[in-house]
Scaffold this motif. Structure first.
Motif, PDB file in Angstrom:
ATOM      1  N   UNK A   1       0.821  -1.207   0.000  1.00 61.64           N
ATOM      2  CA  UNK A   1       0.000   0.000   0.000  1.00 61.64           C
ATOM      3  C   UNK A   1       0.855   1.257   0.000  1.00 61.64           C
ATOM      4  N   UNK A   2       1.890   1.292   0.842  1.00 60.16           N
ATOM      5  CA  UNK A   2       2.674   2.526   0.936  1.00 60.16           C
ATOM      6  C   UNK A   2       3.365   2.855  -0.378  1.00 60.16           C
ATOM      7  N   UNK A   3       3.821   1.839  -1.103  1.00 57.12           N
ATOM      8  CA  UNK A   3       4.504   2.114  -2.369  1.00 57.12           C
ATOM      9  C   UNK A   3       3.535   2.626  -3.427  1.00 57.12           C
ATOM     10  N   UNK A   4       2.313   2.088  -3.418  1.00 61.63           N
ATOM     11  CA  UNK A   4       1.311   2.548  -4.379  1.00 61.63           C
ATOM     12  C   UNK A   4       0.954   4.008  -4.133  1.00 61.63           C
ATOM     13  N   UNK A   5       0.745   4.360  -2.869  1.00 66.86           N
ATOM     14  CA  UNK A   5       0.356   5.738  -2.571  1.00 66.86           C
ATOM     15  C   UNK A   5       1.518   6.710  -2.716  1.00 66.86           C
ATOM     16  N   UNK A   6       2.746   6.240  -2.502  1.00 67.31           N
ATOM     17  CA  UNK A   6       3.895   7.094  -2.790  1.00 67.31           C
ATOM     18  C   UNK A   6       3.929   7.432  -4.275  1.00 67.31           C
ATOM     19  N   UNK A   7       3.652   6.434  -5.096  1.00 60.45           N
ATOM     20  CA  UNK A   7       3.600   6.656  -6.541  1.00 60.45           C
ATOM     21  C   UNK A   7       2.629   7.770  -6.889  1.00 60.45           C
ATOM     22  N   UNK A   8       1.421   7.731  -6.305  1.00 65.42           N
ATOM     23  CA  UNK A   8       0.417   8.737  -6.611  1.00 65.42           C
ATOM     24  C   UNK A   8       0.823  10.112  -6.091  1.00 65.42           C
ATOM     25  N   UNK A   9       1.373  10.155  -4.875  1.00 66.01           N
ATOM     26  CA  UNK A   9       1.782  11.445  -4.307  1.00 66.01           C
ATOM     27  C   UNK A   9       2.830  12.122  -5.192  1.00 66.01           C
ATOM     28  N   UNK A  10       3.848  11.363  -5.580  1.00 66.49           N
ATOM     29  CA  UNK A  10       4.903  11.920  -6.421  1.00 66.49           C
ATOM     30  C   UNK A  10       4.366  12.336  -7.781  1.00 66.49           C
ATOM     31  N   UNK A  11       3.470  11.519  -8.338  1.00 67.41           N
ATOM     32  CA  UNK A  11       2.963  11.833  -9.670  1.00 67.41           C
ATOM     33  C   UNK A  11       2.068  13.065  -9.650  1.00 67.41           C
ATOM     34  N   UNK A  12       1.232  13.163  -8.616  1.00 66.97           N
ATOM     35  CA  UNK A  12       0.367  14.337  -8.491  1.00 66.97           C
ATOM     36  C   UNK A  12       1.215  15.605  -8.400  1.00 66.97           C
ATOM     37  N   UNK A  13       2.263  15.570  -7.566  1.00 67.17           N
ATOM     38  CA  UNK A  13       3.123  16.743  -7.421  1.00 67.17           C
ATOM     39  C   UNK A  13       3.954  17.024  -8.651  1.00 67.17           C
ATOM     40  N   UNK A  14       4.494  15.972  -9.272  1.00 62.04           N
ATOM     41  CA  UNK A  14       5.367  16.160 -10.433  1.00 62.04           C
ATOM     42  C   UNK A  14       4.619  16.735 -11.625  1.00 62.04           C
ATOM     43  N   UNK A  15       3.363  16.323 -11.826  1.00 60.36           N
ATOM     44  CA  UNK A  15       2.619  16.792 -12.995  1.00 60.36           C
ATOM     45  C   UNK A  15       2.162  18.241 -12.869  1.00 60.36           C
ATOM     46  N   UNK A  16       2.320  18.838 -11.694  1.00 54.19           N
ATOM     47  CA  UNK A  16       2.053  20.275 -11.573  1.00 54.19           C
ATOM     48  C   UNK A  16       3.132  21.070 -12.297  1.00 54.19           C
ATOM     49  N   UNK A  17       4.383  20.597 -12.206  1.00 56.77           N
ATOM     50  CA  UNK A  17       5.520  21.379 -12.680  1.00 56.77           C
ATOM     51  C   UNK A  17       6.255  20.764 -13.869  1.00 56.77           C
ATOM     52  N   UNK A  18       6.069  19.486 -14.112  1.00 56.02           N
ATOM     53  CA  UNK A  18       6.805  18.823 -15.184  1.00 56.02           C
ATOM     54  C   UNK A  18       5.857  18.344 -16.280  1.00 56.02           C
ATOM     55  N   UNK A  19       6.336  18.372 -17.522  1.00 59.42           N
ATOM     56  CA  UNK A  19       5.531  17.913 -18.658  1.00 59.42           C
ATOM     57  C   UNK A  19       6.331  16.896 -19.472  1.00 59.42           C
ATOM     58  N   UNK A  20       5.625  16.156 -20.322  1.00 56.76           N
ATOM     59  CA  UNK A  20       6.253  15.198 -21.227  1.00 56.76           C
ATOM     60  C   UNK A  20       5.564  15.324 -22.574  1.00 56.76           C
ATOM     61  N   UNK A  21       6.272  15.865 -23.540  1.00 53.34           N
ATOM     62  CA  UNK A  21       5.672  16.100 -24.852  1.00 53.34           C
ATOM     63  C   UNK A  21       5.115  14.797 -25.436  1.00 53.34           C
ATOM     64  N   UNK A  22       3.860  14.850 -25.836  1.00 50.54           N
ATOM     65  CA  UNK A  22       3.227  13.713 -26.492  1.00 50.54           C
ATOM     66  C   UNK A  22       2.531  12.748 -25.560  1.00 50.54           C
ATOM     67  N   UNK A  23       2.690  12.899 -24.245  1.00 49.85           N
ATOM     68  CA  UNK A  23       2.117  11.934 -23.313  1.00 49.85           C
ATOM     69  C   UNK A  23       0.717  12.334 -22.853  1.00 49.85           C
TER      70      UNK A  23
END
Length: 234
Positions: free
Chosen positions: A74-96
């Protein structure tokens, strides 16, 4: 009869409208129950090999061993979401499809986020507020996901420590304190093997969605969309 058909139709509509949540909720329950029986069998095999008494299924699912196995996933799954939610505020990936638009980096304007004076008739009530209420509404997803991550990681540490010390005593070795267990190779091996798989899965989805398609899926671009199209869903 008309009333019965109407009630049935409403129920069908509600199930359809909640299909994704119900589907994954059912999969979660089935997988968790299956894990409990598989883990129970493995645990009792180890007990038998050590010339110890096997335990019942209920004893196993209320044990620190089972709780540690569940919490570490569980902790690894929710860490994934936390990081992704925060990263997508400031980082982009062309075409994704997993990226925001290339020119929309950061928290964005009040107008685009429909907050304060730009709130819509159907917006959540706190979207039109200000101060701490607006801040809380603006970060509620990351905060809740982060809280679940911290709680499940703490649960992994505590239950893993108990299970580890039980094994230490069976091996006639001295138990370790909680701090000692959290700093141990065993704890970090169990933690990092989950983290690296989550990071790989998210990274793969980000990159593969640039070039690959799944017709009709909200996680894919339309089949005919250009590879450079960013933040476009089918």
């Amino acid at each position: 009869m008309t009333g019965t058909r109407t009630t049935r139709r409403r129920l069908v509509d509600r199930i359809r409208d909640s299909g994704l949540g119900l589907f994954f909720g059912a999969l979660f329950v089935v997988a968790l129950v299956a894990q409990s029986f598989a883990g129970w069998a493995t645990f009792n095999d180890d007990q038998t090999s050590a010339r110890l008494q096997p335990i019942s299924w209920l004893e196993y699912v209320t044990s620190s061993s089972f709780a540690a196995d569940v919490a570490e996933n569980w902790q690894s799954e929710y860490l994934q979401f936390v990081l992704y939610i925060g990263a997508t505020v400031w980082l982009v990936q062309r075409g994704s499809t997993e990226s925001g638009e290339l020119d929309q980096v950061g928290p964005q304007s009040d107008e685009r986020q429909h907050v304060r004076g730009h709130a819509l008739p159907g917006s959540p009530r706190w979207a039109a507020a200000s101060g701490w209420r607006l801040w809380l509404a603006s970060h509620s997803l990351g905060l809740v996901m982060g809280a679940i991550f911290v709680a499940s990681w703490a649960a992994q540490a505590v239950t893993g420590h108990v299970a580890h010390d039980e094994q230490q005593l069976l091996d006639l070795e001295a138990p370790t304190g909680l701090a000692g267990y959290v700093a141990s190779a065993d704890f970090w091996n169990r933690t990092l093997q989950n983290w690296q798989s989550e990071f790989l899965a998210v990274g793969s989805m980000v990159v593969l969605s640039i070039y690959l398609r799944e017709r009709g899926s909200a996680e894919s671009k339309p089949v005919g969309a250009a590879h450079d199209d960013t933040g476009v869903e089918g």
